[in-house]
Design a protein around this motif. Structure first.
Motif, PDB file in Angstrom:
ATOM      1  N   VAL A  48      84.594  32.910 -47.805  1.00 44.87           N
ATOM      2  CA  VAL A  48      85.679  33.062 -48.772  1.00 44.87           C
ATOM      3  C   VAL A  48      85.173  32.864 -50.189  1.00 44.87           C
ATOM      4  O   VAL A  48      85.403  33.698 -51.087  1.00 44.87           O
ATOM      5  N   ASN A  49      84.489  31.760 -50.422  1.00 46.19           N
ATOM      6  CA  ASN A  49      83.975  31.486 -51.764  1.00 46.19           C
ATOM      7  C   ASN A  49      82.896  30.423 -51.626  1.00 46.19           C
ATOM      8  O   ASN A  49      83.194  29.224 -51.542  1.00 46.19           O
ATOM      9  N   TRP A  50      81.648  30.849 -51.632  1.00 46.37           N
ATOM     10  CA  TRP A  50      80.572  29.925 -51.269  1.00 46.37           C
ATOM     11  C   TRP A  50      80.358  28.830 -52.304  1.00 46.37           C
ATOM     12  O   TRP A  50      80.008  27.702 -51.959  1.00 46.37           O
ATOM     13  N   TYR A  51      80.578  29.109 -53.601  1.00 42.92           N
ATOM     14  CA  TYR A  51      80.345  28.042 -54.582  1.00 42.92           C
ATOM     15  C   TYR A  51      81.474  27.023 -54.592  1.00 42.92           C
ATOM     16  O   TYR A  51      81.240  25.840 -54.860  1.00 42.92           O
ATOM     17  N   TYR A  52      82.710  27.428 -54.304  1.00 40.35           N
ATOM     18  CA  TYR A  52      83.771  26.449 -54.101  1.00 40.35           C
ATOM     19  C   TYR A  52      83.464  25.585 -52.874  1.00 40.35           C
ATOM     20  O   TYR A  52      83.695  24.372 -52.862  1.00 40.35           O
TER      21      TYR A  52
END
Length: 651
Positions: free
Chosen positions: A549-553
Motif C-alpha cells: 500500500v505505502n512502503w514508506y508509511y
C-alpha cells in the motif's frame, strides 16, 4: 431480682463500639439516648432523606446514599455500568465499521476498480480483519480478559513491552481515524450549508463535532451507549432508504440511471485514474473496517467479556459485510462511471429520501468518532496505570465510578485536531491504515504464540504424568520429588493423589491450588474458527499489505514501534512478560527449517544432575539464557562455607 437489676445496669453502662456498624459518634449518642434502640430519624438534622447521613462529618458515601442533586443523578453516573453482547459490543462494532467511507467513497471505489474488483476489495478487507478478529476471539477464549482492550490483549500475551509500544501506535491510528471521520462530516455539512469547497469551513465544523463528542464522553459510558443505539437506528434506516431508492426512481441528470441501464456490465472492470492501483484503492477502503475491535476496547465495561466480545464482534462483522456489498453492487449497477468518479455524494442521489441518507452520512461520521473517542482514551489509561511507559502517569487518572480518563481524552482530542488541519480523506486514509494493519498483525501473532506456548506447557505436564495408585507412593517417586521440586508443582496443578491439593477419594482439585493461565479451546461455536496457522498467515499477510500500500508509511510505523520498544526496555526493564514468553519464534523457525531439510533436531528440556563420584571432574555450565535487560551488567557471585565442629557435651 437482684441479679436482674445488676444485669440491667451493666447493659445500660456497656460501651458499644458503634463504629463497627458504620455509625459515628453522633449516631451512637442518639442510639444510647433512645431506649427503644432505634435511631431517631425524624429530628432535625444531619441526615438526608431515608436516614442517610449526608451533611455531617461522615460524607464518604454521601453521593451513593441519595443526597445528590437531581441534575447530577440524571446526567452523570453514580455507579459502575456494565453491558452485554448486543448493547455493548455489537452496537459499538457496527457503528464503527459502517462509517463515512461507505457513504462517501463506495462509488469512487467502484469507478476506479470496477464492480468485480471492488467486491474483491471488500471481501479481502473483511477477510484481513476477520483473521485478527478470530485471533482476538481465540485469546479471549483461552485467557481472562480485563480492561484495556487491544492493549491488554497484546500485553497479556506478548508482554507489556510489546503491548505498550503497539498500544501507543493503535491509539495514534484511532485518533487519526477520528479526524478522518469528522472531516467527512464537516465536508458534507459545509456543502449543505453552501460553503462550497471551503477547507476552513470543513475543519471548523469537524472541530466542533469533536468537542461535542468529548462532552458526551465526559458525561459517561451510559450516555455513550444510549446515543449509540439512536445512531445505529438512523444508520440502518439510511441503508434501507438507499436500497429502496435504487428501485423506485432515477435521476439521469445526476448520473443515476437505474437497474435497467446496463451500467453493471459497463462498470464491471477497472479503469484506474490518477496513478491509483488496486492496493491504493484497498488502502482507501480499509479504514472502514478498522473499528471492528472496538468491542474489545469496552472489555472493562462488559458483564462477561470472554463471551460478549466473540458473539457481538462476529455478528457485527457479518452484518457489516452485507451492507458493504449492497452499496458496492447497487452503485455499480445503477450509476454511470463518470458520476461515480466525480460525485462523492452519489449515494444521496440514489436514495428515495435524501435527508434521511444525509442523516445517515452525518451519523456515520459522528458514530465512528464517538466510538474512537470512547475506547482509545481507555487504552491509553491502561498503559499509564500499569506504568509501562515512564512519564505518562497522569494519563491514568479517571473520574467517577467508571474512571472516565479525562487527561487521555484530552490527548486524543489534540491529536485529532492536529490531523484535522493536515489533509483530506484520501490523504488521511493510508495514514490510518498502517497503524491498524501493524496492530492487527501483532494480534494474529499473539494468538499463534499463545497456542504454541500452550503446547509447550502441555508437553511439560505430560512428562510428569503417572497413573495414580491409591494408598501407594513409591520411594522412587518421593526421591524424584525432592530432587526435582517442579514435579510436585505440576502434580499440584493437576490435583494428583499424594499431594496437598488433591483429594484421593474424589480426585477433585483443591480450590487453593494454582491454575494454568492458558486454557484449551472451549466448546463454543466460534472456537473451531480460531486457527493458529491462519493467524500466522494473517500476520505475514498484513505486513506484506503494508509494504504494497505505502512502503514508506509502513517503515515509519515499524520504526516508531521499535524505538518505543527500545525506550521501554531501557527506562523500565522490569515490565511483566506475557503468557507466551516461553515461545521463541526464531528458535521455532530454525527447528522447522532443519526438520524440513531432513536433519534430526533434539527439541526437549535437558535436566543435568551432577555426579557424586569424586573421581570425575565436573565443570559447571549455565543452561538458562541471560535476561536481555541485564545482559550488559557485571556478574557477582557469592559463596559461603559452613564448618562443623564436634562438641563434647560431657565437658
Amino acid at each position: 431480682m437482684e441479679n436482674g437489676n445488676v444485669n440491667r445496669d451493666q447493659s445500660t453502662n456497656y460501651n458499644i463500639n458503634w463504629s463497627r456498624f458504620g455509625l459515628g459518634t453522633e449516631t451512637a449518642q442518639r442510639v444510647r439516648a433512645n431506649t427503644s434502640g432505634f435511631v431517631d430519624l425524624s429530628s432535625d438534622c444531619d441526615y438526608g432523606g431515608g436516614g442517610h447521613q449526608a451533611s455531617s462529618a461522615n460524607e464518604l458515601f454521601a453521593e451513593e446514599q441519595g443526597d445528590v442533586p437531581w441534575w447530577k443523578s440524571n446526567f452523570f453516573i453514580s455507579q459502575p455500568v456494565l453491558f452485554g453482547t448486543w448493547d455493548g459490543v455489537f452496537t459499538s462494532c457496527l457503528i464503527n465499521i459502517f462509517g463515512v467511507i461507505v457513504f462517501l467513497r463506495s462509488g469512487w471505489i467502484v469507478g476506479q476498480a470496477g464492480v468485480a474488483s471492488a467486491v474483491i476489495v471488500v471481501l479481502f478487507t473483511v477477510f484481513t480483519a476477520l483473521i485478527s478478529v478470530l485471533s482476538a476471539v481465540g485469546i479471549c477464549d483461552r485467557c481472562r480478559i480485563e480492561s484495556g482492550g487491544v492493549y491488554f490483549v497484546i500485553a497479556h500475551t506478548l508482554g507489556s513491552r510489546f503491548g505498550g509500544s503497539l498500544g501507543l501506535l493503535y491509539c495514534f491510528g484511532q485518533a487519526v481515524g477520528c479526524a478522518l471521520n469528522v472531516l467527512g462530516f464537516g465536508e458534507s455539512i459545509a456543502q449543505l450549508l453552501g460553503f462550497g469547497d471551503s477547507k476552513w469551513a470543513d475543519q471548523l465544523i469537524a472541530m466542533a463535532a469533536v468537542l461535542l463528542l468529548s462532552v458526551i464522553n465526559v458525561a459517561g459510558v451510559k450516555w455513550v451507549i444510549k446515543l449509540q443505539f439512536v445512531l445505529l437506528l438512523i444508520l440502518l434506516l439510511a441503508g434501507l432508504d438507499f436500497m429502496v431508492g435504487s428501485f423506485v426512481h432515477t435521476d439521469e441528470g445526476q448520473g443515476f440511471e437505474g437497474w435497467l441501464s446496463g451500467n453493471l456490465e459497463k462498470n464491471m472492470w477497472s479503469n484506474y485514474q490518477e496513478d491509483y492501483s488496486w492496493f491504493k484503492v484497498f488502502g482507501v477502503f480499509f479504514p472502514t473496517i478498522t473499528g471492528v475491535l472496538s468491542g474489545i476496547n469496552m472489555s472493562g465495561d462488559l458483564k462477561a467479556p470472554s463471551t460478549n466480545i466473540p458473539n457481538g464482534t462476529l455478528a457485527a462483522i457479518g452484518f457489516g459485510t452485507f451492507l458493504y456489498l449492497v452499496f458496492v453492487i447497487f452503485l455499480g449497477a445503477t450509476c454511470t462511471r463518470a458520476a461515480l468518479l466525480a460525485d462523492f455524494t452519489i449515494t444521496a442521489k440514489v436514495s428515495v429520501i435524501r435527508v434521511l441518507l444525509l442523516a445517515g452520512l452525518y451519523v456515520s461520521s459522528m458514530s465512528s468518532c464517538l466510538g474512537a473517542m470512547y475506547g482509545t482514551p481507555r487504552v491509553l489509561q491502561s498503559i499509564a496505570l500499569e506504568n509501562v511507559i515512564p512519564g505518562i502517569d497522569i494519563l491514568g487518572l479517571g473520574r467517577g465510578p467508571n474512571k472516565v480518563p479525562l487527561y487521555s481524552m484530552a490527548v486524543v482530542a489534540v491529536v485529532t485536531f492536529t490531523f484535522i488541519f493536515i489533509g483530506e480523506i484520501n490523504t488521511l486514509a493510508p495514514i490510518v491504515t498502517m497503524p491498524f494493519l501493524l496492530t492487527y498483525a501483532a494480534i494474529d501473532y499473539a494468538y499463534f504464540a499463545l497456542a504454541q506456548t500452550f503446547d509447550i506447557q502441555h508437553q511439560r505436564e505430560q512428562r510428569f504424568h503417572r497413573p495414580r495408585v491409591q494408598h501407594q507412593v513409591s520411594s522412587d517417586d518421593s526421591d524424584l520429588d525432592r530432587l526435582f521440586p517442579e514435579r510436585t508443582r505440576h502434580k499440584t496443578l493437576r490435583g494428583d493423589s499424594g499431594t496437598p491439593s488433591g483429594s484421593e477419594e474424589t480426585g477433585e482439585t483443591s480450590p487453593i491450588s494454582p491454575k494454568l493461565n492458558i486454557h484449551s479451546k472451549q466448546n463454543s461455536w466460534y472456537s473451531n474458527l480460531c486457527n493458529r496457522w491462519l493467524s500466522l498467515f494473517g500476520a505475514m499477510l498484513k505486513i506484506l499489505i503494508m509494504m504494497l500500500v505505502n512502503w514508506y508509511y509502513a517503515l515509519a510505523c515499524i520504526s516508531v514501534v521499535f524505538l518505543v520498544w527500545l525506550y521501554i526496555g531501557t527506562a523500565n526493564p522490569a515490565v511483566k512478560p506475557g503468557l507466551a514468553s516461553e515461545f521463541h519464534f526464531l528458535r521455532w523457525l530454525k527447528i522447522v527449517l532443519l526438520r524440513a531439510l531432513g536433519r534430526r533436531v533434539i527439541d526437549y528440556e535437558q535436566i543435568v544432575v551432577s555426579p557424586v563420584d569424586p573421581s570425575v571432574d565436573v565443570t559447571p555450565s549455565q543452561l538458562n539464557e541471560d535476561n536481555q535487560d541485564f545482559a550488559n551488567r557485571r556478574r557477582y557471585h557469592q559463596s559461603a562455607t559452613i564448618h562443623g565442629h564436634m562438641v563434647n557435651i560431657d565437658d
